[in-house]
Design a protein around this motif. Sequence first.
Motif, PDB file in Angstrom:
ATOM      1  N   ASN A  81       0.824  -1.204   0.000  1.00 48.33           N
ATOM      2  CA  ASN A  81       0.000   0.000   0.000  1.00 48.33           C
ATOM      3  C   ASN A  81       0.865   1.263   0.000  1.00 48.33           C
ATOM      4  O   ASN A  81       0.366   2.347   0.264  1.00 48.33           O
ATOM      5  N   THR A  82       2.136   1.138  -0.320  1.00 49.35           N
ATOM      6  CA  THR A  82       2.994   2.316  -0.320  1.00 49.35           C
ATOM      7  C   THR A  82       2.419   3.434  -1.185  1.00 49.35           C
ATOM      8  O   THR A  82       1.839   3.186  -2.253  1.00 49.35           O
ATOM      9  N   SER A  83       2.583   4.657  -0.723  1.00 47.14           N
ATOM     10  CA  SER A  83       2.088   5.811  -1.475  1.00 47.14           C
ATOM     11  C   SER A  83       3.188   6.490  -2.273  1.00 47.14           C
ATOM     12  O   SER A  83       2.915   7.425  -3.026  1.00 47.14           O
ATOM     13  N   SER A  84       4.441   6.018  -2.141  1.00 46.48           N
ATOM     14  CA  SER A  84       5.519   6.721  -2.852  1.00 46.48           C
ATOM     15  C   SER A  84       6.757   5.877  -3.133  1.00 46.48           C
ATOM     16  O   SER A  84       7.492   6.157  -4.078  1.00 46.48           O
ATOM     17  N   ILE A  85       7.032   4.844  -2.335  1.00 44.15           N
ATOM     18  CA  ILE A  85       8.298   4.105  -2.454  1.00 44.15           C
ATOM     19  C   ILE A  85       8.294   3.241  -3.705  1.00 44.15           C
ATOM     20  O   ILE A  85       7.295   2.602  -4.043  1.00 44.15           O
ATOM     21  N   LEU A  94      -1.116  -1.677  -4.430  1.00 41.51           N
ATOM     22  CA  LEU A  94      -2.534  -1.366  -4.266  1.00 41.51           C
ATOM     23  C   LEU A  94      -2.590  -0.175  -3.310  1.00 41.51           C
ATOM     24  O   LEU A  94      -2.610  -0.344  -2.090  1.00 41.51           O
ATOM     25  N   HIS A  95      -2.547   1.001  -3.876  1.00 37.72           N
ATOM     26  CA  HIS A  95      -2.484   2.230  -3.085  1.00 37.72           C
ATOM     27  C   HIS A  95      -3.910   2.720  -2.819  1.00 37.72           C
ATOM     28  O   HIS A  95      -4.553   3.306  -3.685  1.00 37.72           O
ATOM     29  N   PHE A  96      -4.395   2.446  -1.616  1.00 41.32           N
ATOM     30  CA  PHE A  96      -5.723   2.881  -1.202  1.00 41.32           C
ATOM     31  C   PHE A  96      -5.643   4.321  -0.697  1.00 41.32           C
ATOM     32  O   PHE A  96      -4.572   4.831  -0.372  1.00 41.32           O
ATOM     33  N   ALA A 140       1.213   8.569  -9.483  1.00 43.90           N
ATOM     34  CA  ALA A 140       0.479   9.717 -10.024  1.00 43.90           C
ATOM     35  C   ALA A 140      -0.155  10.526  -8.905  1.00 43.90           C
ATOM     36  O   ALA A 140       0.018  11.741  -8.817  1.00 43.90           O
ATOM     37  N   SER A 141      -0.851   9.840  -7.996  1.00 45.74           N
ATOM     38  CA  SER A 141      -1.633  10.544  -6.988  1.00 45.74           C
ATOM     39  C   SER A 141      -0.787  11.274  -5.959  1.00 45.74           C
ATOM     40  O   SER A 141      -1.012  12.453  -5.677  1.00 45.74           O
ATOM     41  N   SER A 142       0.203  10.592  -5.384  1.00 44.82           N
ATOM     42  CA  SER A 142       1.024  11.229  -4.356  1.00 44.82           C
ATOM     43  C   SER A 142       1.859  12.360  -4.944  1.00 44.82           C
ATOM     44  O   SER A 142       2.017  13.416  -4.324  1.00 44.82           O
ATOM     45  N   ARG A 143       2.367  12.138  -6.138  1.00 41.70           N
ATOM     46  CA  ARG A 143       3.211  13.161  -6.773  1.00 41.70           C
ATOM     47  C   ARG A 143       2.439  14.460  -6.997  1.00 41.70           C
ATOM     48  O   ARG A 143       2.902  15.554  -6.647  1.00 41.70           O
TER      49      ARG A 143
END
Length: 290
Positions: free
Chosen positions: A119-123, A141-143, A191-194
């Motif tokens: 679920n990492t958001s950036s790594i 799977l980034h929730f 895409a989302s975290s960036r």
Amino acid sequence: MTLGQIPTRTGVVGGGQMGAGIVHALLLAGSEVVLLERDLTAAQGAAERVRRSCGKSVERGKIADAAEPMGRLTTTTDAVDLAACGLVVEAVPEDEQLKRETLQRVEAVIADDAALATNTSSISLDALATSLRRPERLLGLHFFNPVPASKLVEIVIASATDEAWRERAVTWVRDGLGKTPVVVADSPGFASSRLGVALGLEAIRMLEAGVASAEDIDAAMSLGYGHPMGPLRLTDLVGLDVRLGIARYLERELGPRFAPPQLLVDLVEQGHHGRKTGRGFYDWTKESTV
């Protein structure tokens, strides 16, 4: 075996705010869920978070009662209990070494035909995959928080991810969880975290420079651009500490445009991490809902 489009037995490692939300989503999809935590106290706390989350679904009329989904939840401190899971999602804190160790621990006990997700958001998934025996089954799977209400799951595909796992993940998210899958290649921040961090950091810089109040900066984005929540309020919800960690990672990978503002650094050092601590850019002590 699958129940609808989700494996009948799934696992989640880490029962914090995000992990508990993922457990909730899997339970509502009909799966039996095994939640792995580091110790008994953490496991009990995680189960209580899931119970509260399911209770909110009852209040909103999404489910009739919380007892049935909670009856399909098992908490454990032994990774061996994940052995029968067809999908395991790692949701430990955003630390690369911790995630590497967690994924290795899970891979050692699950079946060869089970999926392993982070679920990492950036790594970088490519970096995480280097320590795995079978990197082709690793995917992201980034929730998004709050998981039960969020409509989006970002599916991240590493260089070694097999196409079959990509297709299964899309089906799980779309048909099993009833959410919208967005597929992105492995890259810093995806895409989302960036994009989200870039907007959030600029909003913090504006607040730091006295351009406008937090409320007015957020209203400009909510009312002017149709965002459901302004970037500063969203940062409070995500966690200032989480945002700071991601910003520092993106700064290393993509350059100084992601350098965290001093205001963000100061608030985190003072222990003000947003909603979970009662204060961030807003005072949350008087609010019970987002």
